[in-house]
Design a protein around this motif. Structure first.
Motif, PDB file in Angstrom:
ATOM      1  N   ILE A 252       0.857  -1.193   0.000  1.00 58.06           N
ATOM      2  CA  ILE A 252       0.000   0.000   0.000  1.00 58.06           C
ATOM      3  C   ILE A 252       0.894   1.244   0.000  1.00 58.06           C
ATOM      4  CG2 ILE A 252      -1.808   1.253   1.280  1.00 58.06           C
ATOM      5  CD1 ILE A 252      -2.917  -1.450   0.651  1.00 58.06           C
ATOM      6  N   LYS A 253       0.690   2.086  -1.012  1.00 54.85           N
ATOM      7  CA  LYS A 253       1.513   3.302  -1.076  1.00 54.85           C
ATOM      8  C   LYS A 253       0.652   4.528  -0.753  1.00 54.85           C
ATOM      9  CE  LYS A 253       4.319   1.435  -4.805  1.00 54.85           C
ATOM     10  NZ  LYS A 253       3.491   0.770  -5.794  1.00 54.85           N
ATOM     11  N   ASP A 254       1.343   5.596  -0.339  1.00 57.66           N
ATOM     12  CA  ASP A 254       0.632   6.852  -0.072  1.00 57.66           C
ATOM     13  C   ASP A 254       0.119   7.417  -1.394  1.00 57.66           C
ATOM     14  OD1 ASP A 254       1.303   6.682   2.545  1.00 57.66           O
ATOM     15  OD2 ASP A 254       3.034   8.019   2.416  1.00 57.66           O
ATOM     16  N   ASN A 255      -0.881   8.248  -1.320  1.00 59.00           N
ATOM     17  CA  ASN A 255      -1.389   8.997  -2.473  1.00 59.00           C
ATOM     18  C   ASN A 255      -1.854   8.123  -3.635  1.00 59.00           C
ATOM     19  OD1 ASN A 255      -0.523  11.247  -1.046  1.00 59.00           O
ATOM     20  ND2 ASN A 255       1.538  11.067  -1.960  1.00 59.00           N
ATOM     21  N   GLU A 256      -2.230   6.902  -3.361  1.00 58.99           N
ATOM     22  CA  GLU A 256      -2.825   6.052  -4.398  1.00 58.99           C
ATOM     23  C   GLU A 256      -4.037   5.380  -3.787  1.00 58.99           C
ATOM     24  OE1 GLU A 256      -0.921   3.083  -6.995  1.00 58.99           O
ATOM     25  OE2 GLU A 256       0.932   4.179  -6.596  1.00 58.99           O
ATOM     26  N   LYS A 257      -4.986   5.063  -4.655  1.00 61.67           N
ATOM     27  CA  LYS A 257      -6.200   4.441  -4.126  1.00 61.67           C
ATOM     28  C   LYS A 257      -6.054   2.914  -4.192  1.00 61.67           C
ATOM     29  CE  LYS A 257     -10.604   5.784  -3.235  1.00 61.67           C
ATOM     30  NZ  LYS A 257     -10.030   6.189  -1.970  1.00 61.67           N
ATOM     31  N   PHE A 258      -6.425   2.237  -3.109  1.00 65.63           N
ATOM     32  CA  PHE A 258      -6.349   0.773  -3.087  1.00 65.63           C
ATOM     33  C   PHE A 258      -7.636   0.194  -2.507  1.00 65.63           C
ATOM     34  CE2 PHE A 258      -1.893   2.079  -2.982  1.00 65.63           C
ATOM     35  CZ  PHE A 258      -1.359   1.256  -3.959  1.00 65.63           C
ATOM     36  N   TYR A 259      -7.908  -1.045  -2.911  1.00 60.87           N
ATOM     37  CA  TYR A 259      -9.072  -1.757  -2.388  1.00 60.87           C
ATOM     38  C   TYR A 259      -8.624  -3.094  -1.829  1.00 60.87           C
ATOM     39  CZ  TYR A 259     -11.515   1.777  -5.029  1.00 60.87           C
ATOM     40  OH  TYR A 259     -11.949   2.982  -5.489  1.00 60.87           O
ATOM     41  N   ALA A 260      -9.199  -3.454  -0.686  1.00 58.91           N
ATOM     42  CA  ALA A 260      -8.932  -4.781  -0.108  1.00 58.91           C
ATOM     43  C   ALA A 260     -10.154  -5.642  -0.406  1.00 58.91           C
ATOM     44  CB  ALA A 260      -8.706  -4.662   1.394  1.00 58.91           C
ATOM     45  N   VAL A 261      -9.957  -6.689  -1.175  1.00 56.41           N
ATOM     46  CA  VAL A 261     -11.081  -7.534  -1.597  1.00 56.41           C
ATOM     47  C   VAL A 261     -10.962  -8.889  -0.893  1.00 56.41           C
ATOM     48  CG1 VAL A 261     -12.280  -8.547  -3.566  1.00 56.41           C
ATOM     49  CG2 VAL A 261     -11.073  -6.361  -3.827  1.00 56.41           C
ATOM     50  N   ILE A 262     -11.983  -9.213  -0.104  1.00 55.17           N
ATOM     51  CA  ILE A 262     -11.928 -10.457   0.672  1.00 55.17           C
ATOM     52  C   ILE A 262     -12.793 -11.519  -0.010  1.00 55.17           C
ATOM     53  CG2 ILE A 262     -12.359 -11.512   2.937  1.00 55.17           C
ATOM     54  CD1 ILE A 262     -12.284  -8.513   4.016  1.00 55.17           C
ATOM     55  N   ASN A 263     -12.189 -12.657  -0.269  1.00 55.12           N
ATOM     56  CA  ASN A 263     -12.963 -13.802  -0.763  1.00 55.12           C
ATOM     57  C   ASN A 263     -13.240 -14.694   0.437  1.00 55.12           C
ATOM     58  OD1 ASN A 263     -13.959 -16.117  -1.889  1.00 55.12           O
ATOM     59  ND2 ASN A 263     -12.475 -16.219  -3.563  1.00 55.12           N
ATOM     60  N   LEU A 264     -14.520 -14.705   0.862  1.00 52.40           N
ATOM     61  CA  LEU A 264     -14.873 -15.454   2.064  1.00 52.40           C
ATOM     62  C   LEU A 264     -14.930 -16.953   1.802  1.00 52.40           C
ATOM     63  CD1 LEU A 264     -17.729 -13.049   3.177  1.00 52.40           C
ATOM     64  CD2 LEU A 264     -15.568 -13.380   4.394  1.00 52.40           C
ATOM     65  N   LYS A 265     -15.032 -17.328   0.542  1.00 52.04           N
ATOM     66  CA  LYS A 265     -15.128 -18.753   0.173  1.00 52.04           C
ATOM     67  C   LYS A 265     -14.141 -19.079  -0.954  1.00 52.04           C
ATOM     68  CE  LYS A 265     -18.431 -19.453   3.050  1.00 52.04           C
ATOM     69  NZ  LYS A 265     -18.194 -20.307   4.222  1.00 52.04           N
ATOM     70  N   PRO A 266     -12.851 -18.961  -0.672  1.00 50.19           N
ATOM     71  CA  PRO A 266     -11.881 -19.115  -1.756  1.00 50.19           C
ATOM     72  C   PRO A 266     -11.724 -20.550  -2.267  1.00 50.19           C
ATOM     73  CG  PRO A 266     -10.748 -18.807   0.324  1.00 50.19           C
ATOM     74  CD  PRO A 266     -12.197 -18.635   0.614  1.00 50.19           C
ATOM     75  N   ALA A 267     -12.186 -21.519  -1.483  1.00 49.54           N
ATOM     76  CA  ALA A 267     -12.004 -22.915  -1.909  1.00 49.54           C
ATOM     77  C   ALA A 267     -13.019 -23.305  -2.991  1.00 49.54           C
ATOM     78  CB  ALA A 267     -12.130 -23.842  -0.717  1.00 49.54           C
ATOM     79  N   LEU A 268     -14.046 -22.471  -3.169  1.00 47.27           N
ATOM     80  CA  LEU A 268     -15.115 -22.818  -4.122  1.00 47.27           C
ATOM     81  C   LEU A 268     -15.060 -21.936  -5.362  1.00 47.27           C
ATOM     82  CD1 LEU A 268     -18.118 -23.140  -1.616  1.00 47.27           C
ATOM     83  CD2 LEU A 268     -16.688 -24.974  -2.508  1.00 47.27           C
ATOM     84  N   LEU A 269     -15.294 -22.576  -6.520  1.00 45.65           N
ATOM     85  CA  LEU A 269     -15.466 -21.786  -7.747  1.00 45.65           C
ATOM     86  C   LEU A 269     -16.824 -21.100  -7.644  1.00 45.65           C
ATOM     87  CD1 LEU A 269     -14.299 -24.460 -10.333  1.00 45.65           C
ATOM     88  CD2 LEU A 269     -13.123 -22.313  -9.750  1.00 45.65           C
ATOM     89  N   PRO A 270     -17.037 -19.992  -8.374  1.00 44.69           N
ATOM     90  CA  PRO A 270     -18.319 -19.296  -8.253  1.00 44.69           C
ATOM     91  C   PRO A 270     -19.524 -20.226  -8.450  1.00 44.69           C
ATOM     92  CG  PRO A 270     -16.783 -17.977  -9.525  1.00 44.69           C
ATOM     93  CD  PRO A 270     -16.100 -19.275  -9.247  1.00 44.69           C
ATOM     94  N   GLU A 271     -19.426 -21.152  -9.451  1.00 40.92           N
ATOM     95  CA  GLU A 271     -20.584 -22.026  -9.692  1.00 40.92           C
ATOM     96  C   GLU A 271     -20.762 -23.045  -8.553  1.00 40.92           C
ATOM     97  OE1 GLU A 271     -18.167 -21.224 -11.785  1.00 40.92           O
ATOM     98  OE2 GLU A 271     -17.143 -23.019 -12.482  1.00 40.92           O
ATOM     99  N   GLU A 272     -19.642 -23.411  -7.912  1.00 47.47           N
ATOM    100  CA  GLU A 272     -19.753 -24.339  -6.765  1.00 47.47           C
ATOM    101  C   GLU A 272     -20.394 -23.639  -5.567  1.00 47.47           C
ATOM    102  OE1 GLU A 272     -15.827 -27.178  -7.488  1.00 47.47           O
ATOM    103  OE2 GLU A 272     -15.580 -25.271  -6.452  1.00 47.47           O
TER     104      GLU A 272
END
Ligand SMILES: Cc1cc2nc3c(=O)[nH]c(=O)nc-3n(C[C@H](O)[C@H](O)[C@H](O)COP(=O)(O)OP(=O)(O)OC[C@H]3O[C@@H](n4cnc5c(N)ncnc54)[C@H](O)[C@@H]3O)c2cc1C
Length: 408
Positions: A252-272
């Motif tokens: 994370i750097k100063d003066n730049e925009k960042f997003y933290a994206v959490i995958n709560l179910k990373p073991a599953l593919l979207p269709e699963e």
């Protein structure tokens, strides 16, 4: 016999003093009332003293100037550290992620062993003494001056004063000032391994919620992934923390925009995941939406996910549309927080930045500017992720500085 003065009694300074004492008279100066005050609180008081991975793999876990550390890490490896403590009757154990801890789970055992070795090697330990200046004559340091205006002469000097994080442990950046005064450059000092503040108000409601087996991605403004890791994290009153968050903070750097994206179910593919939700929904078909997520999510998270999903909480499960369900799936795998910034340096596990590595010889830790000055540990512009790598860096650079001090 030359006189070596080591400034700072953390892991780097203690190891430097032990190694230097093989050939020289050594004085170790520490401003606190005892040695290793930061070491004592490491690994939540258990001290993750090194990592058991092959030493060649260490460099993948060192974002701050890894190439500078080749000689020191290969010269005094994790196996050397493990042998060192085994020989001093401190058995170690390996835990998840190859992290090495004392079997006793007590950081004090690590500190006591180092102290025992310092005594054995006749190192003179001077406590309650803060070095505030170095006297330079013809590009050579001839003495140090303490805060109470005492002067101590020496032939060689090793600065091992640590960084700027957790100043209550003694690392208040004195080494940067001392080095600058004699002509060294200090690169930008930044917090690393530090919690992340986020803008969403709802994180406050999740304070204390720890999540295991989640995936965290840091994206920049162009939605490009700049960091991705699987593991543990925790919500706090200001945002997020925990192992994967601390490591992410390095990016994370100063003066730049960042997003933290959490995958709560990373073991599953979207269709699963969709199938899994359909299964839960068929079980709770006549219930309200708010009562259908208990098996999928921790209790604390359910209300937040319901709010963010846009599906009315009292909507009957049997009337939730396919689009709504798909959007819910997406949300569970892309819970997005806007990064506000990092917590301050004083709360960081390590300081990124420090004495410019271009001005230090990596094969001896000797200053390229001052002929009888050496550096060791976090005061140098190097930093690693969590996992025992930072203490190993302190030991390896300390050992090399101590071994090479006074060598031509
Ligand atoms: C909460 C926390 C947990 C951590 N856990 C781990 C972990 O489990 N594993 C890991 O690898 N890393 C961990 N780290 C990082 C690790 O502790 C540091 O990277 C390491 O201690 C750096 O060692 P050092 O000897 O360079 O500096 P320090 O340990 O900071 O020691 C520097 C010493 O110099 C002294 N000093 C400073 N200025 C002067 C002066 N002017 N005169 C005299 N003495 C002075 C200080 O009082 C201090 O004792 C943790 C850090 C924190 C804050």
């Amino acid at each position: 016999m030359a006189k070596v003065i080591v400034i700072g009694g953390g892991p780097a300074g203690m190891m430097a003093a032990i190694a230097a004492a093989e050939k020289h008279e050594v004085i170790l100066i520490e401003k606190n009332e005892k040695l290793g005050k930061k070491l004592f609180i490491t690994g939540k008081g258990r001290c993750n003293v090194t990592n058991a991975k092959d030493i060649g793999e260490f460099f993948d876990f060192i974002p701050g100037n890894p190439e500078f550390l080749y000689s020191s890490l290969y010269g005094y490896t994790n196996e050397d550290v493990i042998d060192f403590f085994n020989n001093l009757k401190v058995p170690l154990k390996i835990e998840r992620g190859d992290r090495v801890f004392p079997k006793s789970d007590k950081s004090s055992d690590i500190i006591n062993a180092l102290e025992k070795e310092l005594f054995k090697k006749n190192v003179r330990i001077v406590l309650y003494t803060q070095v505030k200046d170095m006297v330079l004559v013809n590009n050579k340091i001839i003495s140090i001056k303490t805060i109470d205006n005492k002067e101590l002469k020496g032939d060689y000097f090793i600065i091992a004063t640590g960084g700027l994080s957790y100043p209550q442990t003694g690392s208040t950046g004195d080494g940067f000032k001392l080095a600058k005064k004699v002509g060294h450059k200090v690169t930008l000092l930044k917090p690393s391994l530090v919690p992340i503040e986020t803008n969403e108000q709802w994180v406050k409601d999740l304070q204390g919620l720890a999540l295991k087996n989640v995936e965290l991605t840091i994206k920049n403004n162009k939605k490009k992934n700049i960091y991705k890791e699987f593991g543990e994290m925790i919500f706090t009153h200001f945002g997020i923390s925990g192992p994967i968050v601390l490591s992410a903070s390095r990016f994370i750097k100063d003066n730049e925009k960042f997003y933290a994206v959490i995958n709560l179910k990373p073991a599953l593919l979207p269709e699963e995941l969709d199938k899994r939700i359909q299964k839960d929904f068929s079980k709770y078909i006549n219930k309200d939406f708010k009562n259908s997520l208990e098996e999928l999510l921790p209790k604390k998270l359910i209300n937040i996910i319901i709010k963010l999903s846009g599906i009315p909480e009292t909507k009957k499960v049997n009337s939730i549309t396919k689009e709504e369900r798909k959007a819910l799936c997406y949300l569970l795998q892309n819970l997005t927080l806007e990064v506000k910034g990092l917590r301050p340096l004083k709360e960081a596990i390590v300081t990124a930045g420090g004495i410019n590595v271009k001005e230090i010889d990596p094969s001896s830790m000797k200053s390229k500017i001052i002929e009888n000055l050496y550096f060791a540990g976090e005061v140098i512009d190097v930093d690693a992720y969590t996992g025992g790598y930072n203490i190993q860096i302190a030991f390896s650079t300390g050992y090399l500085a101590g071994k090479m001090v006074g060598e031509k």
